[in-house]
Design a protein around this motif. Structure first.
Motif, PDB file in Angstrom:
ATOM      1  N   PRO A  81       0.852  -1.289  -0.019  1.00  0.00           N
ATOM      2  CA  PRO A  81       0.046  -0.163   0.121  1.00  0.00           C
ATOM      3  C   PRO A  81       0.839   1.243  -0.117  1.00  0.00           C
ATOM      4  CG  PRO A  81      -0.766  -1.523   1.672  1.00  0.00           C
ATOM      5  CD  PRO A  81       0.508  -2.024   0.954  1.00  0.00           C
ATOM      6  N   GLY A  84       1.122   5.690   4.350  1.00  0.00           N
ATOM      7  CA  GLY A  84       0.004   6.515   5.180  1.00  0.00           C
ATOM      8  C   GLY A  84      -1.241   5.973   4.698  1.00  0.00           C
ATOM      9  N   GLU A  85      -1.562   5.118   3.915  1.00  0.00           N
ATOM     10  CA  GLU A  85      -2.707   4.469   3.555  1.00  0.00           C
ATOM     11  C   GLU A  85      -3.344   3.747   4.403  1.00  0.00           C
ATOM     12  OE1 GLU A  85      -4.908   2.804  -0.765  1.00  0.00           O
ATOM     13  OE2 GLU A  85      -2.558   2.451  -0.259  1.00  0.00           O
ATOM     14  N   GLU A  86      -4.717   3.849   4.721  1.00  0.00           N
ATOM     15  CA  GLU A  86      -5.513   2.818   5.593  1.00  0.00           C
ATOM     16  C   GLU A  86      -5.618   1.635   5.154  1.00  0.00           C
ATOM     17  OE1 GLU A  86     -10.041   2.534   7.411  1.00  0.00           O
ATOM     18  OE2 GLU A  86      -9.606   4.353   5.915  1.00  0.00           O
ATOM     19  N   ILE A  87      -5.082   0.784   6.203  1.00  0.00           N
ATOM     20  CA  ILE A  87      -5.175  -0.743   5.981  1.00  0.00           C
ATOM     21  C   ILE A  87      -6.423  -1.354   5.989  1.00  0.00           C
ATOM     22  CG2 ILE A  87      -4.086  -2.851   6.402  1.00  0.00           C
ATOM     23  CD1 ILE A  87      -2.171  -0.892   4.926  1.00  0.00           C
ATOM     24  N   LEU A  88      -7.127  -1.755   5.003  1.00  0.00           N
ATOM     25  CA  LEU A  88      -8.477  -2.691   5.141  1.00  0.00           C
ATOM     26  C   LEU A  88      -8.291  -3.594   5.871  1.00  0.00           C
ATOM     27  CD1 LEU A  88      -9.716  -1.891   1.407  1.00  0.00           C
ATOM     28  CD2 LEU A  88     -10.086  -0.538   3.488  1.00  0.00           C
ATOM     29  N   TYR A  90      -5.607  -7.663   6.564  1.00  0.00           N
ATOM     30  CA  TYR A  90      -4.331  -8.481   6.283  1.00  0.00           C
ATOM     31  C   TYR A  90      -4.817  -9.889   5.841  1.00  0.00           C
ATOM     32  CZ  TYR A  90      -1.932  -4.727   8.818  1.00  0.00           C
ATOM     33  OH  TYR A  90      -1.334  -3.482   9.386  1.00  0.00           O
ATOM     34  N   ASP A  95      -0.518  -9.293  11.073  1.00  0.00           N
ATOM     35  CA  ASP A  95       0.058  -7.943  10.225  1.00  0.00           C
ATOM     36  C   ASP A  95       0.658  -8.519   8.957  1.00  0.00           C
ATOM     37  OD1 ASP A  95       2.145  -8.814  11.463  1.00  0.00           O
ATOM     38  OD2 ASP A  95       2.695  -6.850  12.517  1.00  0.00           O
ATOM     39  N   PRO A  98      -0.742  -6.775   3.770  1.00  0.00           N
ATOM     40  CA  PRO A  98      -1.873  -5.988   3.986  1.00  0.00           C
ATOM     41  C   PRO A  98      -2.593  -5.627   2.735  1.00  0.00           C
ATOM     42  CG  PRO A  98       0.211  -4.721   3.663  1.00  0.00           C
ATOM     43  CD  PRO A  98       0.670  -6.308   3.808  1.00  0.00           C
ATOM     44  N   ALA A 100      -4.960  -2.699   0.833  1.00  0.00           N
ATOM     45  CA  ALA A 100      -5.711  -1.143   0.862  1.00  0.00           C
ATOM     46  C   ALA A 100      -6.210  -0.849  -0.635  1.00  0.00           C
ATOM     47  CB  ALA A 100      -4.367  -0.403   1.399  1.00  0.00           C
TER      48      ALA A 100
END
Length: 271
Positions: A81, A84-88, A90, A95, A98, A100
């Motif tokens: 991703p 700084g992108e939001e992780i939807l 895993y 973790d 990821p 995104a």
């Protein structure tokens, strides 16, 4: 057969269709936005339906969907991703791998692009005799040996798909079961199909080589004559112009930062 007599696609010069194929491939590579790739794919599907190749389309989609799923899944371990992108979520908790919006869009685009390329290439082979393909390549100053190799390769795509389907039916008659919703298990179950398909392809390639040699193709291939000469008509010139305009427009949009993986999605969100 009536559709083939009425459809413009069947009447076009093979050189025009090859140029259109190249233009679609260049456009497909430059366009990364999955929504736009989907629009292109739907356009090609509409052409199949329009010229009466619906059954061929169904068989193709029934064969390539596994590869599309694989391309989609294999995207995530290698494409990270954006910072700084939001992780939807895993794929491997807690973790690892990821997912995104950016790499999800890229995975969808890659799968759709693969189907788009296969359908466009098959459309060329379905609407153009192998002899015309070879003649077009020779007209384009390609060495005759390479021309006939490429022509045979294009024409062998539907044959290979047919043999693949035949092997599946033969394995089913022996008790094999390919019905499963798990894509990984589906791939494992297809191993008894892929191996004999590769073996048959090698044997078929050797047979084709013997036939070419027996018919004397290798005797002075550059000076061979053909019963029907290829000539560009008005509709060919029009399609060539449209292809160049399409590629140029795509290149301009790409240079201005459009057509990225999330371009359309970001535009819709801003609206």
């Amino acid at each position: 057969m009536n559709n083939s007599n009425k459809s413009l696609l069947y009447k076009l010069d093979p050189r025009t269709k090859m140029l259109m194929l190249l233009g679609f491939i260049i456009g497909g590579v430059l366009i990364q936005d999955p929504i736009i790739v989907l629009v292109l794919l739907l356009g090609v599907i509409a052409i199949y339906v329009k010229i009466g190749l619906t059954e061929r389309l169904k068989k193709l989609m029934g064969t390539i969907w596994i590869a599309m799923i694989l391309l989609f899944l294999l995207n995530f371990p290698f494409v990270k991703p954006k910072p700084g992108e939001e992780i939807l979520l895993y794929l491997i908790p807690p973790d690892h791998v990821p997912v995104a919006i950016s790499n999800l869009a890229q995975g969808i685009a890659n799968a759709l692009r693969f189907a788009f390329f296969i359908l466009v290439a098959t459309l060329l082979t379905e609407t153009t005799p192998t002899a015309d393909l070879v003649r077009a390549l020779v007209k384009l100053k390609m060495p005759p040996e390479i021309a006939i190799s490429i022509g045979i390769a294009f024409s062998y795509i539907p044959v290979l798909v047919k043999e693949f389907e035949t092997i599946i039916e033969a394995q089913r008659s022996r008790g094999a079961n390919f019905e499963t919703k798990n894509p990984l298990k589906k791939i494992y179950l297809l191993i008894p199909v892929i191996v004999p398909a590769m073996f048959i392809s090698i044997i078929r390639g050797r047979e084709i080589a013997k036939v070419i040699e027996a018919r004397g193709f290798m005797y002075d291939p550059r000076n061979r004559t053909y019963r029907r000469e290829l000539k560009l008509k008005m509709e060919d010139k029009g399609m060539i112009i449209l292809t160049f305009v399409f590629v140029i427009c795509i290149a301009i949009l790409k240079s201005k930062g459009y057509l990225e993986y999330t371009s359309t999605l970001e535009y819709l969100i801003r609206r």
